[in-house]
Enzyme design. Structure first.
Site, PDB file in Angstrom:
ATOM      1  N   ARG A 135       0.808  -1.224   0.000  1.00  0.00           N
ATOM      2  CA  ARG A 135       0.000   0.000   0.000  1.00  0.00           C
ATOM      3  C   ARG A 135       0.846   1.282   0.000  1.00  0.00           C
ATOM      4  O   ARG A 135       0.372   2.352   0.391  1.00  0.00           O
ATOM      5  CB  ARG A 135      -0.991   0.011   1.172  1.00  0.00           C
ATOM      6  CG  ARG A 135      -1.989  -1.143   1.107  1.00  0.00           C
ATOM      7  CD  ARG A 135      -3.123  -0.979   2.094  1.00  0.00           C
ATOM      8  NE  ARG A 135      -4.062  -2.070   1.993  1.00  0.00           N
ATOM      9  CZ  ARG A 135      -5.053  -2.155   1.100  1.00  0.00           C
ATOM     10  NH1 ARG A 135      -5.231  -1.168   0.235  1.00  0.00           N
ATOM     11  NH2 ARG A 135      -5.864  -3.196   1.083  1.00  0.00           N
ATOM     12  N   LEU A 136       2.081   1.172  -0.461  1.00  0.00           N
ATOM     13  CA  LEU A 136       2.939   2.345  -0.600  1.00  0.00           C
ATOM     14  C   LEU A 136       2.812   2.864  -2.021  1.00  0.00           C
ATOM     15  O   LEU A 136       3.764   2.880  -2.803  1.00  0.00           O
ATOM     16  CB  LEU A 136       4.391   1.978  -0.257  1.00  0.00           C
ATOM     17  CG  LEU A 136       4.593   1.447   1.170  1.00  0.00           C
ATOM     18  CD1 LEU A 136       6.045   1.037   1.391  1.00  0.00           C
ATOM     19  CD2 LEU A 136       4.183   2.521   2.193  1.00  0.00           C
TER      20      LEU A 136
END
Length: 212
Positions: free
Chosen positions: A189-190
């Site tokens: 989720r970066l």
């Protein structure tokens, strides 16, 4: 989803798009990729509006044109979204291409397309869709399916031969963007997020990279 699409998508997350300084060109590239990768309706977008009470509305519509002047879509001006757009003059869009793990969000000002633009697009629609533009009192109460089918039959008979004129209440809107955000999925989720903003359509874009 094929391995090829997954691998190509991963390659495209390498940071190339974050270096772009021109959002319209970037959007055109992403839309082209989506046209190759998405199985259904790569031009589908969520359209968000606000009603007279300030409550938000959202629905899916289809993008029909996009260039440096904005994003164009068509509808019945007497429908809920038509009335909300005419009243507020503002809207937001969201494109989500799951197979590419990409999203584009757009916010800006809305204006009507010209009659010439609307006529040109209307004439490209299937004959049944042009009949439907006359028969459907979009967003208003419908007493039965039969009532709709009866209206379709009546307009089909009325325009049995020759051209079908465009109803005055059916036309298009152009959303002129003041903000365009590009999002690309990354591991853990970066994600990559880049926001383009401008104060008006006549001014240049500023670009900011955002935390995911």
């Amino acid at each position: 989803m094929s391995d090829k699409i997954q691998n190509d998508s991963a390659t495209l997350t390498s940071g190339d798009f974050t270096e772009s300084s021109e959002p319209f060109r970037l959007f055109a590239d992403w839309l082209s990729d989506a046209s190759d990768a998405e199985l259904n309706d790569p031009t589908a977008m969520a359209l968000a509006t606000v009603d007279e009470d300030g409550l938000p509305n959202i629905r899916m519509v289809l993008l029909k044109d996009a260039d440096e002047t904005g994003f164009v879509f068509y509808t019945n001006y007497e429908s809920a979204k038509g009335q909300e757009l005419l009243s507020s003059g503002k809207a937001a869009l969201c494109f989500h291409w799951k197979s590419l793990r990409r999203q584009v969000r757009v916010r800006g000002l809305v204006s009507s397309v010209t009659n010439e633009e609307a006529d040109t697009y209307y004439d490209t629609r299937p004959r049944g869709s042009r009949i439907g533009a006359w028969a459907s009192k979009q967003s208003r109460p419908l007493e039965s399916r039969f009532a709709l089918e009866k209206a379709v039959a009546e307009y089909t008979a009325r325009y049995a031969v020759g051209s079908i004129p465009r109803p005055e209440h059916w036309s298009g809107f152009r959303l002129t963007p003041l903000e365009i955000e590009f999002w690309h999925d990354r591991k853990f989720r970066l994600h990559d997020r880049v926001m383009f903003k401008r104060a008006s359509a006549s001014e240049s874009w500023s670009k900011t990279r955002l935390y995911p």
